[in-house]
Design a protein around this motif. Structure first.
Motif, mmCIF file in Angstrom:
data_model
loop_
_atom_site.group_PDB
_atom_site.id
_atom_site.type_symbol
_atom_site.label_atom_id
_atom_site.label_comp_id
_atom_site.label_asym_id
_atom_site.label_seq_id
_atom_site.Cartn_x
_atom_site.Cartn_y
_atom_site.Cartn_z
ATOM 1 N N VAL A 33 45.606 37.683 31.239
ATOM 2 C CA VAL A 33 46.092 36.628 32.142
ATOM 3 C C VAL A 33 46.017 35.292 31.404
ATOM 4 C CG1 VAL A 33 45.719 35.444 34.332
ATOM 5 C CG2 VAL A 33 45.393 37.923 34.179
ATOM 6 N N ILE A 77 51.630 38.202 38.791
ATOM 7 C CA ILE A 77 50.437 38.580 39.565
ATOM 8 C C ILE A 77 50.127 37.630 40.711
ATOM 9 C CG2 ILE A 77 49.395 39.778 37.593
ATOM 10 C CD1 ILE A 77 47.599 37.334 37.151
ATOM 11 N N MET A 156 47.241 46.663 44.724
ATOM 12 C CA MET A 156 46.529 45.589 44.013
ATOM 13 C C MET A 156 45.632 44.857 44.991
ATOM 14 S SD MET A 156 46.636 41.997 43.772
ATOM 15 C CE MET A 156 47.014 40.648 42.665
ATOM 16 N N MET A 158 42.636 41.392 45.129
ATOM 17 C CA MET A 158 41.772 40.389 44.517
ATOM 18 C C MET A 158 40.469 40.398 45.280
ATOM 19 S SD MET A 158 44.111 37.095 43.670
ATOM 20 C CE MET A 158 42.872 36.204 42.739
ATOM 21 N N MET A 199 38.852 41.632 37.608
ATOM 22 C CA MET A 199 39.153 40.445 36.827
ATOM 23 C C MET A 199 37.937 40.193 35.918
ATOM 24 S SD MET A 199 41.137 38.354 39.874
ATOM 25 C CE MET A 199 39.999 37.018 39.918
ATOM 26 N N ARG A 215 43.065 42.775 35.293
ATOM 27 C CA ARG A 215 43.726 41.502 35.004
ATOM 28 C C ARG A 215 42.664 40.514 34.536
ATOM 29 N NH1 ARG A 215 44.609 42.809 40.350
ATOM 30 N NH2 ARG A 215 43.440 40.925 40.847
HETATM 31 C C1 LIG Z 1 43.762 34.165 37.512
HETATM 32 C C2 LIG Z 1 43.954 35.539 37.968
HETATM 33 C C3 LIG Z 1 43.308 36.597 37.328
HETATM 34 C C4 LIG Z 1 42.360 36.426 36.156
HETATM 35 O O1 LIG Z 1 41.203 35.763 36.525
HETATM 36 P P1 LIG Z 1 39.906 35.696 35.553
HETATM 37 O O2 LIG Z 1 38.779 35.636 36.495
HETATM 38 O O3 LIG Z 1 40.070 34.465 34.751
HETATM 39 O O4 LIG Z 1 39.904 36.912 34.737
HETATM 40 C C5 LIG Z 1 43.554 37.884 37.794
HETATM 41 N N1 LIG Z 1 44.379 38.124 38.842
HETATM 42 C C6 LIG Z 1 45.023 37.130 39.470
HETATM 43 C C7 LIG Z 1 45.939 37.461 40.594
HETATM 44 C C8 LIG Z 1 44.830 35.805 39.069
HETATM 45 O O5 LIG Z 1 45.467 34.818 39.720
#
Ligand SMILES: *Cc1c(COP(=O)(O)O)cnc(C)c1O
Length: 224
Positions: A33, A77, A156, A158, A199, A215
């Protein structure tokens, strides 16, 4: 730190996470990313062996894409506004943020071939997070059946910025279970093999729970 060293450390952690449950590290795609960093830094990532890049905003994506185009596969993303679909549709290899019917309609309308999409799910239930509620995913897929260019390859999510590792693990487990439920439905347009989760702070847990796409931004390329 140079990107190559960061990548080596990430791969090491992936290897350990895989070893815990007999997974093959080759099953895992590392999406670099690059939203925080320059084109030069992005090129360094490519030189280090990153072949998949992720951007979350149209402007950042287009800037990188214009310079680097076929040097990487591109993952969108971030939240995608319907009116911006036409600007990314022919350039991205996958969209990770399909979260509403109006967006699916627009993708279907603008596409000239099947588009790989991940359905974004708000597993944690945080209001600030985008994504469908878990119980709405199957109905959403029922409603997108007739869109011939929508190809749902996975789910997906977060996870929240939580310190509580068990809470994170539970979120990833829930997404993996939902993915299995979707797979069992055998939707033609939604084979749904993949899990885009994890992440910088939690990719090791995500891999333990079945992530196929992680990601990683700040721990790979840095965050400024
Ligand atoms: C910014 C972002 C990431 C990566 O985040 P990090 O914590 O820096 O690894 C992953 N997924 C999405 C959707 C993001 O916006």
């Amino acid at each position: 730190m140079d990107v190559a060293a960061n990548l080596a450390a990430i791969k090491d952690n992936i290897g350990q996470a895989c070893a815990k449950n007999g997974r093959n590290p080759d099953e895992i795609t590392i999406i670099g990313v690059t939203k925080y960093v320059t084109i030069e830094r992005t090129e360094e990532a490519i030189e280090a062996g990153i072949t998949n890049l992720g951007e979350n905003r149209l402007e950042g994506f287009l800037e990188k894409y214009t310079h680097l185009e076929d040097k990487a596969k591109w993952h969108f993303i971030g939240t995608l506004q319907s009116r911006k679909v036409k600007d990314v549709i022919d350039k991205v290899d996958a969209i990770h943020s399909l979260d509403r019917l109006s967006l699916a309609k627009e993708i279907n309308k603008r596409a000239t071939k099947a588009v790989d999409c991940f359905v974004q799910v708000n597993v944690s239930g945080e209001e600030s997070k985008h994504g469908l509620n878990p119980e709405d995913v199957i109905p959403f897929l029922e409603n997108t059946k007739e869109f011939k260019y929508i190809h749902v390859v996975g789910l997906m999510t977060m996870a929240p910025h939580a310190e509580d590792k068990e809470k994170l693990r539970q979120i990833f487990k829930n997404l993996a279970n939902l993915r299995d439920t979707v797979k069992d439905k055998q939707f033609k347009h939604a084979p749904c093999h993949f899990l885009s989760m994890g992440m910088s702070n939690d990719y090791d847990i995500a891999v333990e729970e079945g992530a196929t796409h992680i990601r990683v931004g700040s721990k790979l390329v840095g965050s400024q």
